[in-house]
Design a protein around this motif. Structure first.
Motif, PDB file in Angstrom:
ATOM      1  N   GLY A 194      98.990  20.501  73.206  1.00 18.58           N
ATOM      2  CA  GLY A 194      99.946  21.130  72.317  1.00 18.58           C
ATOM      3  C   GLY A 194      99.918  20.663  70.878  1.00 18.58           C
ATOM      4  N   GLN A 195      99.048  19.712  70.558  1.00 17.55           N
ATOM      5  CA  GLN A 195      98.989  19.142  69.206  1.00 17.55           C
ATOM      6  C   GLN A 195      97.844  19.757  68.416  1.00 17.55           C
ATOM      7  OE1 GLN A 195     101.421  16.800  68.142  1.00 17.55           O
ATOM      8  NE2 GLN A 195     102.279  17.553  70.078  1.00 17.55           N
ATOM      9  N   GLY A 196      97.847  19.478  67.105  1.00 20.66           N
ATOM     10  CA  GLY A 196      96.758  20.000  66.301  1.00 20.66           C
ATOM     11  C   GLY A 196      96.988  19.846  64.817  1.00 20.66           C
ATOM     12  N   PHE A 197      96.196  20.578  64.052  1.00 17.81           N
ATOM     13  CA  PHE A 197      96.208  20.516  62.598  1.00 17.81           C
ATOM     14  C   PHE A 197      96.965  21.720  62.058  1.00 17.81           C
ATOM     15  CE2 PHE A 197      92.298  18.594  64.165  1.00 17.81           C
ATOM     16  CZ  PHE A 197      92.255  17.375  63.487  1.00 17.81           C
ATOM     17  N   GLY A 198      98.019  21.484  61.269  1.00 19.32           N
ATOM     18  CA  GLY A 198      98.755  22.571  60.637  1.00 19.32           C
ATOM     19  C   GLY A 198      97.931  23.245  59.557  1.00 19.32           C
ATOM     20  N   MET A 199      98.498  24.272  58.940  1.00 15.35           N
ATOM     21  CA  MET A 199      97.776  25.022  57.910  1.00 15.35           C
ATOM     22  C   MET A 199      97.263  24.094  56.808  1.00 15.35           C
ATOM     23  SD  MET A 199      97.232  28.322  58.017  1.00 15.35           S
ATOM     24  CE  MET A 199      97.668  29.714  59.105  1.00 15.35           C
ATOM     25  N   HIS A 200      95.971  24.196  56.501  1.00 15.93           N
ATOM     26  CA  HIS A 200      95.362  23.376  55.452  1.00 15.93           C
ATOM     27  C   HIS A 200      94.183  24.142  54.857  1.00 15.93           C
ATOM     28  CE1 HIS A 200      93.241  22.444  59.203  1.00 15.93           C
ATOM     29  NE2 HIS A 200      92.182  22.170  58.453  1.00 15.93           N
ATOM     30  N   PRO A 201      93.781  23.804  53.638  1.00 14.42           N
ATOM     31  CA  PRO A 201      92.759  24.598  52.940  1.00 14.42           C
ATOM     32  C   PRO A 201      91.347  24.024  53.068  1.00 14.42           C
ATOM     33  CG  PRO A 201      93.833  23.146  51.380  1.00 14.42           C
ATOM     34  CD  PRO A 201      94.477  22.881  52.720  1.00 14.42           C
ATOM     35  N   HIS A 202      90.369  24.924  52.904  1.00 13.68           N
ATOM     36  CA  HIS A 202      88.960  24.570  52.748  1.00 13.68           C
ATOM     37  C   HIS A 202      88.354  25.532  51.738  1.00 13.68           C
ATOM     38  CE1 HIS A 202      88.775  21.882  56.258  1.00 13.68           C
ATOM     39  NE2 HIS A 202      89.427  22.804  56.932  1.00 13.68           N
ATOM     40  N   ASP A 203      87.284  25.090  51.083  1.00 15.72           N
ATOM     41  CA  ASP A 203      86.501  26.018  50.275  1.00 15.72           C
ATOM     42  C   ASP A 203      85.056  25.545  50.224  1.00 15.72           C
ATOM     43  OD1 ASP A 203      85.943  24.334  47.825  1.00 15.72           O
ATOM     44  OD2 ASP A 203      88.115  24.403  47.651  1.00 15.72           O
ATOM     45  N   ASN A 204      84.157  26.504  50.033  1.00 16.49           N
ATOM     46  CA  ASN A 204      82.721  26.238  49.861  1.00 16.49           C
ATOM     47  C   ASN A 204      82.172  25.250  50.888  1.00 16.49           C
ATOM     48  OD1 ASN A 204      82.065  28.023  47.697  1.00 16.49           O
ATOM     49  ND2 ASN A 204      83.231  26.680  46.333  1.00 16.49           N
ATOM     50  N   MET A 205      82.425  25.578  52.139  1.00 12.01           N
ATOM     51  CA  MET A 205      81.882  24.795  53.243  1.00 12.01           C
ATOM     52  C   MET A 205      81.679  25.731  54.438  1.00 12.01           C
ATOM     53  SD  MET A 205      80.938  21.601  53.624  1.00 12.01           S
ATOM     54  CE  MET A 205      81.929  20.646  52.472  1.00 12.01           C
ATOM     55  N   GLU A 206      80.603  25.515  55.175  1.00 12.83           N
ATOM     56  CA  GLU A 206      80.373  26.246  56.424  1.00 12.83           C
ATOM     57  C   GLU A 206      80.886  25.359  57.555  1.00 12.83           C
ATOM     58  OE1 GLU A 206      78.796  29.506  56.477  1.00 12.83           O
ATOM     59  OE2 GLU A 206      79.354  29.189  54.382  1.00 12.83           O
ATOM     60  N   ILE A 207      81.870  25.850  58.320  1.00 10.60           N
ATOM     61  CA  ILE A 207      82.568  25.043  59.322  1.00 10.60           C
ATOM     62  C   ILE A 207      82.291  25.622  60.707  1.00 10.60           C
ATOM     63  CG2 ILE A 207      84.820  24.229  60.110  1.00 10.60           C
ATOM     64  CD1 ILE A 207      85.748  24.505  57.153  1.00 10.60           C
ATOM     65  N   ILE A 208      81.763  24.796  61.583  1.00 11.61           N
ATOM     66  CA  ILE A 208      81.401  25.216  62.934  1.00 11.61           C
ATOM     67  C   ILE A 208      82.174  24.365  63.932  1.00 11.61           C
ATOM     68  CG2 ILE A 208      79.522  25.489  64.614  1.00 11.61           C
ATOM     69  CD1 ILE A 208      78.546  25.059  61.011  1.00 11.61           C
ATOM     70  N   THR A 209      82.799  25.004  64.904  1.00  9.59           N
ATOM     71  CA  THR A 209      83.567  24.290  65.918  1.00  9.59           C
ATOM     72  C   THR A 209      83.024  24.634  67.298  1.00  9.59           C
ATOM     73  OG1 THR A 209      85.533  24.346  64.519  1.00  9.59           O
ATOM     74  CG2 THR A 209      85.862  23.838  66.853  1.00  9.59           C
ATOM     75  N   ILE A 210      82.768  23.592  68.090  1.00  7.32           N
ATOM     76  CA  ILE A 210      82.238  23.764  69.442  1.00  7.32           C
ATOM     77  C   ILE A 210      83.148  23.025  70.411  1.00  7.32           C
ATOM     78  CG2 ILE A 210      80.259  23.425  70.969  1.00  7.32           C
ATOM     79  CD1 ILE A 210      78.485  23.304  68.476  1.00  7.32           C
ATOM     80  N   PRO A 211      84.028  23.729  71.153  1.00  8.86           N
ATOM     81  CA  PRO A 211      84.845  23.060  72.170  1.00  8.86           C
ATOM     82  C   PRO A 211      83.959  22.530  73.304  1.00  8.86           C
ATOM     83  CG  PRO A 211      85.752  25.223  71.609  1.00  8.86           C
ATOM     84  CD  PRO A 211      84.372  25.158  71.028  1.00  8.86           C
ATOM     85  N   LEU A 212      84.202  21.299  73.707  1.00  4.44           N
ATOM     86  CA  LEU A 212      83.469  20.675  74.808  1.00  4.44           C
ATOM     87  C   LEU A 212      84.276  20.669  76.091  1.00  4.44           C
ATOM     88  CD1 LEU A 212      82.046  17.636  72.832  1.00  4.44           C
ATOM     89  CD2 LEU A 212      80.904  19.809  73.282  1.00  4.44           C
TER      90      LEU A 212
END
Length: 238
Positions: free
Chosen positions: A52-70
């Motif tokens: 139930g936890q996590g990261f609230g709204m936050h910004p990024h720019d000019n980055m390629e972001i890849i997420t892989i759940p394990l």
């Protein structure tokens, strides 16, 4: 051939209670001048997020972001209007470009979520932000690398604004494989997700990693049943 080995226990570590994070490269409160990046690979975070936890709204720019759940499922929302659950067996990509806000939470209230979040420097600045996710279950192969990311929207997997290719490999003990670099001048970064492997003579265990460059191909041998993530990426930042 040039190599650098990153042992699992040499990574940066942070425990925030709800988040247990291991950083392959300098990130947040972890700083090591010798570990800023490997080519265009800027971030490889190995995160465990409480239910139930996590990261609230936050910004990024000019980055390629890849997420892989394990293990487990990730809930994503962003200011582009996307709302999705990225499940184990999926790959998510977000080109931050001119700027995006997003949040990421463990979708399950009573199960720990484990994932890799990876950031690459892009080869184009200020692109229009975009989001995508795919299931890789149907393309998964045994004892052979299979592609999950490339620079080409028409190729297998997700795509990004960078001349990089990602592969996953699930190997039985004793199996071997090889890999040839896609673009001259690129390097290879291999993270051992589980098990133990030999990469071109280097013995690696769970969550160990190796960076290799000035080489055209590498050899992979599974010492035990093993799973790896291989990233073929530029060594020079545009």
């Amino acid at each position: 051939m040039k190599t650098i080995v990153y042992k699992a226990d040499s990574r940066g570590y942070a425990n925030h209670g709800w988040l247990e994070a291991r950083h392959s490269f300098s990130f947040a409160n972890y700083f090591d001048r010798e570990r800023m990046n490997f080519g265009v690979l800027r971030v490889l975070n190995d995160d465990a997020i409480a239910g139930g936890q996590g990261f609230g709204m936050h910004p990024h720019d000019n980055m390629e972001i890849i997420t892989i759940p394990l293990e487990g499922d990730l809930e994503h929302k962003d200011n582009m209007g996307n709302q999705a659950v990225i499940r184990e067996g999926d790959v998510q990509v977000m080109s931050a470009g001119t700027g995006v806000y997003h949040s990421e939470f463990n979708h399950h209230p009573d199960k720990t979520l484990k994932l890799f979040q990876i950031w690459l420097f892009p080869n184009k600045q200020n692109v229009q932000p975009r989001y995508d996710q795919i299931s890789i279950r149907d393309v998964a192969e045994k004892n052979k690398l299979y592609q999950v990311l490339s620079p080409n929207p028409d190729d297998q997997g997700v795509w990004i604004h960078q001349d990089a290719w990602f592969f996953l490999g699930n190997y039985d003990a004793g199996k071997t494989d090889s890999y040839t670099i896609k673009k001259p001048g690129n390097g290879i970064y291999v993270m051992v997700i589980d098990g133990a492997v030999n990469i071109s003579g280097a013995e690696l265990s769970k969550r160990d990693a190796i960076g290799i460059w000035d080489v055209e191909s590498i050899e992979i041998s599974a010492t035990t049943d093993a799973r790896i993530l291989l990233m073929d990426l530029p060594m020079q930042i545009d």
